[in-house]
Design a protein around this motif. Sequence first.
Motif, short mmCIF file in Angstrom:
data_model
loop_
_atom_site.label_atom_id
_atom_site.label_comp_id
_atom_site.label_asym_id
_atom_site.label_seq_id
_atom_site.Cartn_x
_atom_site.Cartn_y
_atom_site.Cartn_z
N VAL A 81 0.85 -1.19 0.00
CA VAL A 81 0.00 0.00 0.00
C VAL A 81 0.89 1.25 0.00
O VAL A 81 1.86 1.33 0.75
CB VAL A 81 -0.94 0.03 1.23
CG1 VAL A 81 -1.69 1.35 1.31
CG2 VAL A 81 -1.92 -1.12 1.17
N SER A 82 0.54 2.21 -0.85
CA SER A 82 1.25 3.49 -0.93
C SER A 82 0.25 4.63 -0.73
O SER A 82 -0.93 4.49 -1.03
CB SER A 82 1.93 3.65 -2.29
OG SER A 82 2.78 2.55 -2.58
N ARG A 83 0.76 5.76 -0.27
CA ARG A 83 -0.11 6.93 -0.08
C ARG A 83 -0.41 7.63 -1.40
O ARG A 83 -1.39 8.38 -1.49
CB ARG A 83 0.52 7.90 0.92
CG ARG A 83 0.57 7.33 2.33
CD ARG A 83 1.07 8.35 3.33
NE ARG A 83 1.08 7.80 4.69
CZ ARG A 83 0.05 7.82 5.53
NH1 ARG A 83 -1.10 8.38 5.13
NH2 ARG A 83 0.13 7.31 6.73
N VAL A 84 0.44 7.45 -2.39
CA VAL A 84 0.21 7.99 -3.73
C VAL A 84 0.35 6.84 -4.71
O VAL A 84 1.02 5.84 -4.42
CB VAL A 84 1.21 9.11 -4.07
CG1 VAL A 84 1.03 10.29 -3.14
CG2 VAL A 84 2.64 8.60 -4.03
N PRO A 85 -0.29 6.91 -5.88
CA PRO A 85 -0.23 5.80 -6.83
C PRO A 85 1.21 5.39 -7.15
O PRO A 85 2.04 6.22 -7.52
CB PRO A 85 -0.94 6.37 -8.06
CG PRO A 85 -1.88 7.38 -7.51
CD PRO A 85 -1.17 8.01 -6.35
N PHE A 86 1.48 4.09 -6.95
CA PHE A 86 2.77 3.49 -7.26
C PHE A 86 3.92 4.16 -6.50
O PHE A 86 5.07 4.13 -6.95
CB PHE A 86 3.03 3.52 -8.77
CG PHE A 86 1.97 2.85 -9.58
CD1 PHE A 86 1.78 1.48 -9.50
CD2 PHE A 86 1.12 3.59 -10.40
CE1 PHE A 86 0.78 0.85 -10.23
CE2 PHE A 86 0.12 2.97 -11.14
CZ PHE A 86 -0.05 1.59 -11.05
N GLY A 87 3.63 4.77 -5.37
CA GLY A 87 4.65 5.46 -4.60
C GLY A 87 5.37 4.53 -3.63
O GLY A 87 5.21 3.31 -3.66
N HIS A 88 6.16 5.15 -2.73
CA HIS A 88 6.89 4.41 -1.71
C HIS A 88 5.91 3.66 -0.81
O HIS A 88 4.87 4.21 -0.43
CB HIS A 88 7.74 5.37 -0.89
CG HIS A 88 8.52 4.71 0.20
ND1 HIS A 88 9.66 3.97 -0.05
CD2 HIS A 88 8.32 4.65 1.55
CE1 HIS A 88 10.13 3.50 1.08
NE2 HIS A 88 9.34 3.90 2.07
N LEU A 89 6.23 2.44 -0.46
CA LEU A 89 5.31 1.62 0.33
C LEU A 89 5.13 2.19 1.74
O LEU A 89 6.11 2.48 2.43
CB LEU A 89 5.83 0.19 0.43
CG LEU A 89 5.70 -0.67 -0.83
CD1 LEU A 89 6.34 -2.04 -0.59
CD2 LEU A 89 4.23 -0.84 -1.22
N ALA A 90 3.89 2.33 2.14
CA ALA A 90 3.59 2.71 3.52
C ALA A 90 3.68 1.50 4.44
O ALA A 90 4.10 1.61 5.59
CB ALA A 90 2.19 3.31 3.60
N TRP A 91 3.27 0.35 3.93
CA TRP A 91 3.41 -0.93 4.65
C TRP A 91 3.20 -2.06 3.66
O TRP A 91 2.70 -1.86 2.56
CB TRP A 91 2.42 -1.04 5.82
CG TRP A 91 0.98 -0.79 5.51
CD1 TRP A 91 0.28 0.37 5.66
CD2 TRP A 91 0.03 -1.75 4.99
NE1 TRP A 91 -1.03 0.20 5.26
CE2 TRP A 91 -1.21 -1.09 4.85
CE3 TRP A 91 0.11 -3.10 4.64
CZ2 TRP A 91 -2.35 -1.72 4.38
CZ3 TRP A 91 -1.03 -3.74 4.15
CH2 TRP A 91 -2.24 -3.05 4.03
N GLN A 92 3.61 -3.26 4.07
CA GLN A 92 3.42 -4.42 3.21
C GLN A 92 3.31 -5.69 4.04
O GLN A 92 3.73 -5.72 5.20
CB GLN A 92 4.56 -4.56 2.20
CG GLN A 92 5.91 -4.85 2.82
CD GLN A 92 6.98 -5.05 1.76
OE1 GLN A 92 6.69 -5.52 0.66
NE2 GLN A 92 8.23 -4.72 2.09
#
Length: 257
Positions: A81-92
């Motif tokens: 999951v990222s806060r912006v499309p295809f961005g840095h992962l918030a968590w996985q």
Amino acid sequence: MSPDPFNALNPDQTVRVLPRHLAGPGALDLHTAWPFPFDDDWHLHPADKGKVFAISPCARLWTLFVPEPDKRNKGTWTIGVSRVPFGHLAWQIPFDATTPVELLHDVHAELLDLYSDRDRLFEDETAPHEGYALLLGRGWSHDVKTDGTQTFLAPEGLGGVRHRYAISGSSGPAWRAWGGYLSEPHWQAHFSFGTPTKLVAAFSASLGSTEPLHRTVQDIPFHTRQHLFVATTAAKQPPSYSPAVLPAAAPAAGQIR
């Protein structure tokens, strides 16, 4: 060594077994693991070497299946999951492909529910104890360490959940679950810091559920058979383990929004 309790049954015989964490992966098809509405703007993207992505309409949430049949864990399922499309992962959350598929389904179903209010993907207010409360009610043991971890073990000792409740300076996952011995697990799942506790709770609830899982005898791992309880037997069911089975109508690529 005790005799195999399933020797008298036909390999194609379907049985319902417990505990869930020792039942084996089951039928690892995408229909079962991913309960996403692919006919309603969710996108399915096959990639090279059998990889398959499922991507949300906003492109901030994705799940990935990577088959590796020659490896012990048979590959990996990963939620990101990222806060912006295809961005840095918030968590996985990565899961071994040997994780029981029913557990995967229940986590992805909860993920879809969280996605209906997307702020909950990042600001979950669920109390940590909800991540393990059901396990305590099912007779799992509880051990707390001064290093900031607490561990919950299955009654027979062949499965567990570990929670890092003290996060300061920690680089490991916030939650870890496994089947078998921790030193040589049959499967593992890792929930990074930031993962909504709601997803951990859905996973542990499925893990500790007393609803038996359907398996054919030939798909039950030999190394767990002596620890399984057979609830019922049934007629032959469709064959298991077809991990690359795609939903019938995969939407065309390039429609992400």
